[in-house]
Design a protein around this motif. Sequence first.
Motif, PDB file in Angstrom:
ATOM      1  N   GLY A  39       0.847  -1.182   0.000  1.00 48.13           N
ATOM      2  CA  GLY A  39       0.000   0.000   0.000  1.00 48.13           C
ATOM      3  C   GLY A  39       0.886   1.237   0.000  1.00 48.13           C
ATOM      4  N   PRO A  40       0.585   2.217   0.861  1.00 43.59           N
ATOM      5  CA  PRO A  40       1.428   3.409   0.912  1.00 43.59           C
ATOM      6  C   PRO A  40       2.735   3.206   1.679  1.00 43.59           C
ATOM      7  CG  PRO A  40      -0.362   3.611   2.479  1.00 43.59           C
ATOM      8  CD  PRO A  40      -0.600   2.329   1.714  1.00 43.59           C
ATOM      9  N   TRP A  41       2.896   2.075   2.311  1.00 47.65           N
ATOM     10  CA  TRP A  41       4.070   1.805   3.144  1.00 47.65           C
ATOM     11  C   TRP A  41       5.190   1.186   2.311  1.00 47.65           C
ATOM     12  CZ3 TRP A  41       3.623   3.585   8.037  1.00 47.65           C
ATOM     13  CH2 TRP A  41       2.334   3.769   8.549  1.00 47.65           C
ATOM     14  N   ALA A  42       6.416   1.594   2.583  1.00 48.73           N
ATOM     15  CA  ALA A  42       7.579   1.030   1.897  1.00 48.73           C
ATOM     16  C   ALA A  42       8.674   0.742   2.910  1.00 48.73           C
ATOM     17  CB  ALA A  42       8.097   1.988   0.829  1.00 48.73           C
ATOM     18  N   THR A  89       0.584  18.284   7.295  1.00 43.15           N
ATOM     19  CA  THR A  89       0.193  18.475   8.691  1.00 43.15           C
ATOM     20  C   THR A  89      -1.119  19.237   8.867  1.00 43.15           C
ATOM     21  OG1 THR A  89       1.627  20.432   8.809  1.00 43.15           O
ATOM     22  CG2 THR A  89       2.539  18.339   9.590  1.00 43.15           C
ATOM     23  N   ASN A  90      -1.640  19.896   7.829  1.00 43.93           N
ATOM     24  CA  ASN A  90      -2.915  20.592   7.998  1.00 43.93           C
ATOM     25  C   ASN A  90      -4.112  19.676   7.756  1.00 43.93           C
ATOM     26  OD1 ASN A  90      -2.192  20.591   5.204  1.00 43.93           O
ATOM     27  ND2 ASN A  90      -3.785  22.102   4.816  1.00 43.93           N
ATOM     28  N   CYS A  91      -3.867  18.387   7.514  1.00 44.68           N
ATOM     29  CA  CYS A  91      -4.946  17.422   7.325  1.00 44.68           C
ATOM     30  C   CYS A  91      -4.999  16.440   8.493  1.00 44.68           C
ATOM     31  CB  CYS A  91      -4.746  16.636   6.020  1.00 44.68           C
ATOM     32  SG  CYS A  91      -4.864  17.648   4.532  1.00 44.68           S
ATOM     33  N   ARG A  92      -6.161  15.813   8.668  1.00 42.73           N
ATOM     34  CA  ARG A  92      -6.324  14.763   9.674  1.00 42.73           C
ATOM     35  C   ARG A  92      -6.430  13.426   8.960  1.00 42.73           C
ATOM     36  NH1 ARG A  92     -11.114  15.988  13.548  1.00 42.73           N
ATOM     37  NH2 ARG A  92     -12.213  15.850  11.577  1.00 42.73           N
ATOM     38  N   TYR A  93      -5.819  12.403   9.564  1.00 44.65           N
ATOM     39  CA  TYR A  93      -5.763  11.082   8.951  1.00 44.65           C
ATOM     40  C   TYR A  93      -6.197  10.019   9.945  1.00 44.65           C
ATOM     41  CZ  TYR A  93      -2.893  13.500   5.507  1.00 44.65           C
ATOM     42  OH  TYR A  93      -2.434  14.383   4.569  1.00 44.65           O
ATOM     43  N   GLU A  94      -6.534   8.860   9.390  1.00 42.07           N
ATOM     44  CA  GLU A  94      -6.823   7.698  10.221  1.00 42.07           C
ATOM     45  C   GLU A  94      -6.061   6.506   9.658  1.00 42.07           C
ATOM     46  OE1 GLU A  94     -10.608   5.293  12.064  1.00 42.07           O
ATOM     47  OE2 GLU A  94     -10.806   6.129  10.053  1.00 42.07           O
ATOM     48  N   ILE A  95      -5.324   5.836  10.528  1.00 42.54           N
ATOM     49  CA  ILE A  95      -4.675   4.576  10.178  1.00 42.54           C
ATOM     50  C   ILE A  95      -5.533   3.484  10.778  1.00 42.54           C
ATOM     51  CG2 ILE A  95      -2.641   3.133  10.483  1.00 42.54           C
ATOM     52  CD1 ILE A  95      -0.980   5.601  10.713  1.00 42.54           C
ATOM     53  N   ALA A  96      -5.989   2.554   9.946  1.00 50.30           N
ATOM     54  CA  ALA A  96      -6.872   1.496  10.438  1.00 50.30           C
ATOM     55  C   ALA A  96      -6.474   0.166   9.830  1.00 50.30           C
ATOM     56  CB  ALA A  96      -8.321   1.821  10.105  1.00 50.30           C
ATOM     57  N   GLY A  97      -6.583  -0.877  10.641  1.00 51.32           N
ATOM     58  CA  GLY A  97      -6.291  -2.226  10.172  1.00 51.32           C
ATOM     59  C   GLY A  97      -5.455  -2.976  11.184  1.00 51.32           C
ATOM     60  N   GLY A 139      -8.619  -7.520  16.949  1.00 54.64           N
ATOM     61  CA  GLY A 139      -7.209  -7.166  16.842  1.00 54.64           C
ATOM     62  C   GLY A 139      -6.943  -5.948  15.984  1.00 54.64           C
ATOM     63  N   ASN A 140      -7.966  -5.447  15.293  1.00 60.75           N
ATOM     64  CA  ASN A 140      -7.792  -4.237  14.490  1.00 60.75           C
ATOM     65  C   ASN A 140      -7.681  -3.016  15.383  1.00 60.75           C
ATOM     66  OD1 ASN A 140      -7.937  -5.716  12.154  1.00 60.75           O
ATOM     67  ND2 ASN A 140     -10.053  -5.149  11.682  1.00 60.75           N
ATOM     68  N   PHE A 141      -7.021  -1.994  14.883  1.00 61.82           N
ATOM     69  CA  PHE A 141      -6.907  -0.741  15.628  1.00 61.82           C
ATOM     70  C   PHE A 141      -7.194   0.421  14.689  1.00 61.82           C
ATOM     71  CE2 PHE A 141      -2.659  -1.780  14.101  1.00 61.82           C
ATOM     72  CZ  PHE A 141      -2.309  -0.622  13.419  1.00 61.82           C
ATOM     73  N   SER A 142      -7.482   1.562  15.279  1.00 61.61           N
ATOM     74  CA  SER A 142      -7.705   2.798  14.535  1.00 61.61           C
ATOM     75  C   SER A 142      -6.940   3.898  15.248  1.00 61.61           C
ATOM     76  CB  SER A 142      -9.198   3.120  14.483  1.00 61.61           C
ATOM     77  OG  SER A 142      -9.405   4.397  13.927  1.00 61.61           O
ATOM     78  N   ILE A 143      -6.073   4.574  14.525  1.00 64.76           N
ATOM     79  CA  ILE A 143      -5.261   5.656  15.091  1.00 64.76           C
ATOM     80  C   ILE A 143      -5.566   6.919  14.308  1.00 64.76           C
ATOM     81  CG2 ILE A 143      -2.920   6.496  15.516  1.00 64.76           C
ATOM     82  CD1 ILE A 143      -2.031   3.547  15.592  1.00 64.76           C
ATOM     83  N   ARG A 144      -5.955   7.974  15.013  1.00 66.27           N
ATOM     84  CA  ARG A 144      -6.203   9.272  14.393  1.00 66.27           C
ATOM     85  C   ARG A 144      -4.925  10.100  14.471  1.00 66.27           C
ATOM     86  NH1 ARG A 144     -11.820  10.415  13.635  1.00 66.27           N
ATOM     87  NH2 ARG A 144     -12.774   8.361  13.497  1.00 66.27           N
ATOM     88  N   ILE A 145      -4.599  10.773  13.381  1.00 61.12           N
ATOM     89  CA  ILE A 145      -3.407  11.611  13.299  1.00 61.12           C
ATOM     90  C   ILE A 145      -3.876  13.023  13.009  1.00 61.12           C
ATOM     91  CG2 ILE A 145      -1.244  12.006  12.064  1.00 61.12           C
ATOM     92  CD1 ILE A 145      -1.458   8.979  11.289  1.00 61.12           C
ATOM     93  N   ILE A 182       4.925 -11.484   0.580  1.00 53.52           N
ATOM     94  CA  ILE A 182       3.861 -11.267  -0.395  1.00 53.52           C
ATOM     95  C   ILE A 182       2.484 -11.261   0.264  1.00 53.52           C
ATOM     96  CG2 ILE A 182       2.847 -12.150  -2.530  1.00 53.52           C
ATOM     97  CD1 ILE A 182       5.694 -11.113  -2.817  1.00 53.52           C
ATOM     98  N   ASP A 183       2.260 -12.082   1.273  1.00 56.99           N
ATOM     99  CA  ASP A 183       0.940 -12.216   1.874  1.00 56.99           C
ATOM    100  C   ASP A 183       0.680 -11.227   3.007  1.00 56.99           C
ATOM    101  OD1 ASP A 183       0.497 -14.321   0.152  1.00 56.99           O
ATOM    102  OD2 ASP A 183       1.265 -15.807   1.558  1.00 56.99           O
ATOM    103  N   LEU A 184       1.599 -10.331   3.270  1.00 59.25           N
ATOM    104  CA  LEU A 184       1.444  -9.405   4.385  1.00 59.25           C
ATOM    105  C   LEU A 184       0.613  -8.202   3.982  1.00 59.25           C
ATOM    106  CD1 LEU A 184       5.064  -9.490   5.778  1.00 59.25           C
ATOM    107  CD2 LEU A 184       3.082 -10.721   6.614  1.00 59.25           C
ATOM    108  N   ALA A 185       0.017  -7.562   4.980  1.00 58.98           N
ATOM    109  CA  ALA A 185      -0.758  -6.346   4.752  1.00 58.98           C
ATOM    110  C   ALA A 185      -0.447  -5.340   5.853  1.00 58.98           C
ATOM    111  CB  ALA A 185      -2.245  -6.665   4.722  1.00 58.98           C
ATOM    112  N   MET A 186      -0.357  -4.095   5.478  1.00 58.07           N
ATOM    113  CA  MET A 186      -0.164  -3.011   6.432  1.00 58.07           C
ATOM    114  C   MET A 186      -1.484  -2.252   6.554  1.00 58.07           C
ATOM    115  SD  MET A 186       2.970  -2.876   7.657  1.00 58.07           S
ATOM    116  CE  MET A 186       3.335  -1.191   8.110  1.00 58.07           C
ATOM    117  N   PRO A 187      -1.655  -1.518   7.657  1.00 61.50           N
ATOM    118  CA  PRO A 187      -2.901  -0.758   7.812  1.00 61.50           C
ATOM    119  C   PRO A 187      -3.025   0.339   6.762  1.00 61.50           C
ATOM    120  CG  PRO A 187      -1.345  -0.246   9.572  1.00 61.50           C
ATOM    121  CD  PRO A 187      -0.769  -1.385   8.810  1.00 61.50           C
ATOM    122  N   GLY A 188      -4.261   0.642   6.406  1.00 59.54           N
ATOM    123  CA  GLY A 188      -4.518   1.704   5.436  1.00 59.54           C
ATOM    124  C   GLY A 188      -4.443   3.075   6.079  1.00 59.54           C
TER     125      GLY A 188
END
Length: 197
Positions: A39-42, A89-97, A139-145, A182-188
């Motif tokens: 996804g967006p993670w590298a 930094t002027n936007c709010r985000y959520e990391i979930a998964g 086991g899922n989590f949600s983090i607001r940024i 290959i089978d791994l997933a990171m939070p969105g």
Amino acid sequence: MFRTPLLIATALAVTFGLGILSSVYALRATVGFGAIALGPWAAFPAAQTVDADPYAKAHRARDGRLLLGGAEGLTFTAATDSDNRRLVTNCRYEIAGITPPARLWTLHAADRNGNPLPGANPDVPTGLNAWSALRGADGNFSIRIASSAMPGNWLAIPEGRAPFLLVMTLLDTPTAGSSGVIDLAMPGITRLDCADA
């Protein structure tokens, strides 16, 4: 009489100057080869090993940072959200998964050079880890940024309009090995809203 030495000195100065500038540009353009993109993670699993390419070794020498060994962990960075929009930094985000299997993970915001962002107030959380994050029953989590306080898991970022990175480090994880990536997933990462919208 002085024309030939002057031309040689000028040619050498230009050659060395362009060589140094191109080397600095190459080091800033990439961390190395062999990236894992989820996804967006590298991440660059070989960057901290003996088998690292010359660019990764040069990054390690230039930054002077202690990197994790191949069996110790893996650092993922994200410069964009899941819709490929730059993190600002002027936007709010959520990391979930969920994260890939790891004994511990940490999350913090950093500037474009990888330095942790300072908090506006020393009492606000500028970093989270697997032990402090609230999780659901599955086991899922949600983090607001955001720069202002939010309920639940909240990661503070400074106010302004600066671009930033999210850095998630997985410690003691099989992800750092060469198999099973290959089978791994990171939070969105989802953009919620922006202050200027």
